[in-house]
Design a protein around this motif. Structure first.
Motif, PDB file in Angstrom:
ATOM      1  N   ALA A  12       7.531 -25.067  -7.776  1.00 57.83           N
ATOM      2  CA  ALA A  12       8.015 -24.856  -6.645  1.00 57.83           C
ATOM      3  C   ALA A  12       7.109 -23.712  -5.775  1.00 57.83           C
ATOM      4  CB  ALA A  12       9.654 -24.339  -6.618  1.00 57.83           C
ATOM      5  N   GLU A  13       6.989 -22.733  -6.601  1.00 61.00           N
ATOM      6  CA  GLU A  13       5.781 -21.551  -5.862  1.00 61.00           C
ATOM      7  C   GLU A  13       4.394 -22.263  -5.763  1.00 61.00           C
ATOM      8  OE1 GLU A  13       7.919 -17.771  -7.834  1.00 61.00           O
ATOM      9  OE2 GLU A  13       6.880 -18.945  -9.133  1.00 61.00           O
ATOM     10  N   ILE A  14       3.951 -22.941  -6.777  1.00 61.27           N
ATOM     11  CA  ILE A  14       2.590 -23.530  -6.825  1.00 61.27           C
ATOM     12  C   ILE A  14       2.789 -24.574  -5.503  1.00 61.27           C
ATOM     13  CG2 ILE A  14       0.864 -24.932  -7.851  1.00 61.27           C
ATOM     14  CD1 ILE A  14       2.269 -23.879 -10.575  1.00 61.27           C
ATOM     15  N   ALA A  15       3.574 -25.434  -5.507  1.00 61.18           N
ATOM     16  CA  ALA A  15       3.614 -26.248  -4.273  1.00 61.18           C
ATOM     17  C   ALA A  15       3.730 -25.628  -2.971  1.00 61.18           C
ATOM     18  CB  ALA A  15       4.916 -27.015  -4.314  1.00 61.18           C
ATOM     19  N   ALA A  16       4.420 -24.650  -2.791  1.00 62.65           N
ATOM     20  CA  ALA A  16       4.242 -23.707  -1.583  1.00 62.65           C
ATOM     21  C   ALA A  16       3.042 -23.144  -1.267  1.00 62.65           C
ATOM     22  CB  ALA A  16       5.469 -22.609  -1.671  1.00 62.65           C
ATOM     23  N   GLY A  17       2.552 -22.598  -2.224  1.00 59.05           N
ATOM     24  CA  GLY A  17       1.078 -21.804  -2.229  1.00 59.05           C
ATOM     25  C   GLY A  17       0.011 -22.907  -1.873  1.00 59.05           C
ATOM     26  N   MET A  18       0.041 -24.130  -2.406  1.00 58.98           N
ATOM     27  CA  MET A  18      -0.900 -25.037  -2.127  1.00 58.98           C
ATOM     28  C   MET A  18      -0.685 -26.166  -1.132  1.00 58.98           C
ATOM     29  SD  MET A  18      -1.736 -26.168  -6.220  1.00 58.98           S
ATOM     30  CE  MET A  18      -3.040 -27.323  -5.718  1.00 58.98           C
ATOM     31  N   ALA A  45       6.424 -32.678  -6.309  1.00 58.06           N
ATOM     32  CA  ALA A  45       6.222 -33.679  -6.975  1.00 58.06           C
ATOM     33  C   ALA A  45       4.784 -33.999  -7.536  1.00 58.06           C
ATOM     34  CB  ALA A  45       6.819 -35.141  -6.456  1.00 58.06           C
ATOM     35  N   THR A  46       3.899 -33.363  -6.534  1.00 57.36           N
ATOM     36  CA  THR A  46       2.607 -33.551  -6.419  1.00 57.36           C
ATOM     37  C   THR A  46       1.996 -32.629  -7.630  1.00 57.36           C
ATOM     38  OG1 THR A  46       2.120 -34.171  -4.356  1.00 57.36           O
ATOM     39  CG2 THR A  46       0.389 -33.366  -5.421  1.00 57.36           C
ATOM     40  N   VAL A  47       2.715 -31.342  -7.570  1.00 59.74           N
ATOM     41  CA  VAL A  47       2.306 -30.275  -8.599  1.00 59.74           C
ATOM     42  C   VAL A  47       2.857 -30.795  -9.944  1.00 59.74           C
ATOM     43  CG1 VAL A  47       2.728 -28.004  -9.521  1.00 59.74           C
ATOM     44  CG2 VAL A  47       2.625 -28.330  -7.095  1.00 59.74           C
ATOM     45  N   LYS A  48       4.012 -31.390 -10.142  1.00 54.83           N
ATOM     46  CA  LYS A  48       4.359 -31.973 -11.427  1.00 54.83           C
ATOM     47  C   LYS A  48       3.391 -33.081 -11.813  1.00 54.83           C
ATOM     48  CE  LYS A  48       9.248 -31.100 -10.556  1.00 54.83           C
ATOM     49  NZ  LYS A  48      10.633 -32.088 -10.652  1.00 54.83           N
ATOM     50  N   THR A  49       2.708 -33.764 -11.282  1.00 58.73           N
ATOM     51  CA  THR A  49       1.918 -34.779 -11.545  1.00 58.73           C
ATOM     52  C   THR A  49       0.669 -34.164 -12.140  1.00 58.73           C
ATOM     53  OG1 THR A  49       2.708 -36.469 -10.016  1.00 58.73           O
ATOM     54  CG2 THR A  49       0.441 -36.774 -10.822  1.00 58.73           C
ATOM     55  N   HIS A  50      -0.067 -33.198 -11.146  1.00 59.69           N
ATOM     56  CA  HIS A  50      -0.976 -32.287 -11.713  1.00 59.69           C
ATOM     57  C   HIS A  50      -0.913 -31.731 -13.045  1.00 59.69           C
ATOM     58  CE1 HIS A  50      -3.429 -33.169  -8.122  1.00 59.69           C
ATOM     59  NE2 HIS A  50      -2.780 -32.290  -7.410  1.00 59.69           N
ATOM     60  N   VAL A  51       0.266 -31.003 -13.167  1.00 63.47           N
ATOM     61  CA  VAL A  51       0.635 -30.557 -14.455  1.00 63.47           C
ATOM     62  C   VAL A  51       0.718 -31.338 -15.614  1.00 63.47           C
ATOM     63  CG1 VAL A  51       2.260 -29.181 -15.653  1.00 63.47           C
ATOM     64  CG2 VAL A  51       2.013 -28.294 -13.260  1.00 63.47           C
ATOM     65  N   LEU A  56      -9.619 -14.180 -17.358  1.00 68.75           N
ATOM     66  CA  LEU A  56      -9.918 -13.122 -18.207  1.00 68.75           C
ATOM     67  C   LEU A  56      -8.774 -12.238 -18.062  1.00 68.75           C
ATOM     68  CD1 LEU A  56     -13.784 -12.688 -17.174  1.00 68.75           C
ATOM     69  CD2 LEU A  56     -12.654 -13.793 -19.019  1.00 68.75           C
ATOM     70  N   PRO A  57      -8.843 -11.492 -19.414  1.00 71.75           N
ATOM     71  CA  PRO A  57      -7.470 -10.510 -19.358  1.00 71.75           C
ATOM     72  C   PRO A  57      -7.381  -9.630 -18.204  1.00 71.75           C
ATOM     73  CG  PRO A  57      -8.376 -10.814 -21.639  1.00 71.75           C
ATOM     74  CD  PRO A  57      -9.215 -11.721 -20.559  1.00 71.75           C
ATOM     75  N   GLY A  58      -6.569  -9.037 -17.589  1.00 74.83           N
ATOM     76  CA  GLY A  58      -6.696  -8.220 -16.602  1.00 74.83           C
ATOM     77  C   GLY A  58      -6.746  -8.941 -15.065  1.00 74.83           C
ATOM     78  N   ASP A  59      -7.023 -10.169 -15.262  1.00 71.40           N
ATOM     79  CA  ASP A  59      -7.135 -10.893 -13.823  1.00 71.40           C
ATOM     80  C   ASP A  59      -5.660 -11.229 -13.172  1.00 71.40           C
ATOM     81  OD1 ASP A  59      -9.772 -11.206 -14.067  1.00 71.40           O
ATOM     82  OD2 ASP A  59      -9.965 -13.491 -14.540  1.00 71.40           O
ATOM     83  N   LYS A  60      -5.647 -10.807 -11.919  1.00 73.39           N
ATOM     84  CA  LYS A  60      -4.395 -11.091 -11.237  1.00 73.39           C
ATOM     85  C   LYS A  60      -4.552 -12.519 -10.302  1.00 73.39           C
ATOM     86  CE  LYS A  60      -2.440  -7.591 -13.100  1.00 73.39           C
ATOM     87  NZ  LYS A  60      -1.319  -7.870 -14.020  1.00 73.39           N
ATOM     88  N   PRO A  61      -4.321 -13.652 -10.613  1.00 72.98           N
ATOM     89  CA  PRO A  61      -4.902 -14.800  -9.794  1.00 72.98           C
ATOM     90  C   PRO A  61      -4.110 -14.738  -8.609  1.00 72.98           C
ATOM     91  CG  PRO A  61      -4.412 -15.441 -12.226  1.00 72.98           C
ATOM     92  CD  PRO A  61      -3.943 -13.790 -12.159  1.00 72.98           C
ATOM     93  N   ALA A  62      -4.775 -15.043  -7.570  1.00 70.51           N
ATOM     94  CA  ALA A  62      -3.971 -15.089  -6.395  1.00 70.51           C
ATOM     95  C   ALA A  62      -3.120 -16.401  -6.074  1.00 70.51           C
ATOM     96  CB  ALA A  62      -5.156 -15.010  -4.864  1.00 70.51           C
ATOM     97  N   ALA A  63      -1.943 -16.342  -5.078  1.00 70.82           N
ATOM     98  CA  ALA A  63      -1.166 -17.462  -5.241  1.00 70.82           C
ATOM     99  C   ALA A  63      -1.998 -18.296  -4.344  1.00 70.82           C
ATOM    100  CB  ALA A  63       0.019 -17.083  -4.170  1.00 70.82           C
ATOM    101  N   GLY A  64      -1.620 -19.891  -4.583  1.00 70.58           N
ATOM    102  CA  GLY A  64      -2.159 -20.868  -4.086  1.00 70.58           C
ATOM    103  C   GLY A  64      -3.364 -21.373  -4.777  1.00 70.58           C
TER     104      GLY A  64
END
Length: 246
Positions: free
Chosen positions: A195-201, A206-212, A238-246
């Motif tokens: 749900a969070e990935i879908a909101a950010g993208m 359902a599209t995110v589920k398909t991608h996963v 990489l260790p320490g990275d903080k991936p941005a949302a979306g």
């Protein structure tokens, strides 16, 4: 639908009986057997259809971590580690052995049932915040090994950890992903829900589920926990990275 077939592996008969009682009231779950040690669990799973093994860590004859390795390598069942002890090394070892989930024995019965359903459906069991914290530490171990100084979280030599990041096979698998699938994998590695990935993208859940589902197949892993490990091992994160949302 066929019920989820569960094997209980614990050296304490009373605990096995308690877990069996909790699960027996669920129409969609069937306890198909019990094992008093890891060797019995491995042998039972090899001889009978089993979907999920609820596996204790500290057991005689063969401990739960080694038993998990053998079960996963044989492809006979998925494993949820159940332990009394909230120890980081158990979690690291469980993930390295191929467990699909990790749960404390004092968890609510509803959490146990939800865990069985989640893992049976191919999902990771770890809470997002725990996934991020533990996998980052796991990744640091891998990179420490790459630098020639393998250490565990306690500073002792690490055991059961795979070789470090960026093998040619991992790079090849990573290259097979579409840009959208890579973006989803980065978000999964950040511990975000569908749900969070879908909101950010700005796409449907359902599209995110398909991608996963597609990316799990392409990088040849079973579930989201292993996908997060792959993201670090392959060098995508990489260790320490903080991936941005979306």
């Amino acid at each position: 639908m066929e019920p989820i077939r569960v094997l209980l592996a614990d050296d304490q008969a009373l605990l096995r009986a308690g877990f069996a009682m909790m699960l027996s009231v669920e129409d969609e779950i069937e306890v198909v057997g019990q094992a008093a040690n890891g060797r019995e669990a491995v042998d039972f799973a090899a001889a009978h259809p089993v979907d999920i093994i609820l596996m204790d860590v500290q057991m005689p004859v063969l401990d739960g971590i080694r038993a998990t390795e053998q079960v996963v390598q044989a492809g006979t069942a998925k494993v949820i580690i159940l332990t009394t002890f909230e120890r980081d090394d158990y979690l690291f070892d469980a993930i390295s052995a191929g467990a699909s989930g990790f749960l404390l024995k004092n968890s609510d019965p509803d959490d146990l049932v939800a865990a069985v359903h989640a893992v049976a459906s191919g999902h990771a069991l770890l809470a997002p915040e725990m996934t991020v914290r533990m996998i980052e530490r796991f990744a640091r171990q891998l990179h420490a090994e790459a630098a020639g100084s393998p250490t565990s979280p306690a500073g002792t030599p690490a055991a059961g950890i795979r070789p470090p990041a960026g093998s040619s096979q991992q790079r090849k698998l990573l290259a097979s992903l579409t840009s959208r699938e890579r973006e989803v994998l980065v978000n999964v590695a950040a511990g975000r829900s569908n749900a969070e990935i879908a909101a950010g993208m700005f796409v449907a859940e359902a599209t995110v589920k398909t991608h996963v589902s597609n990316l799990l197949g392409k990088i040849q892993v079973r579930d989201r926990v292993q996908a997060v490990v792959f993201a670090y091992e392959s060098g995508l994160i990489l260790p320490g990275d903080k991936p941005a949302a979306g």
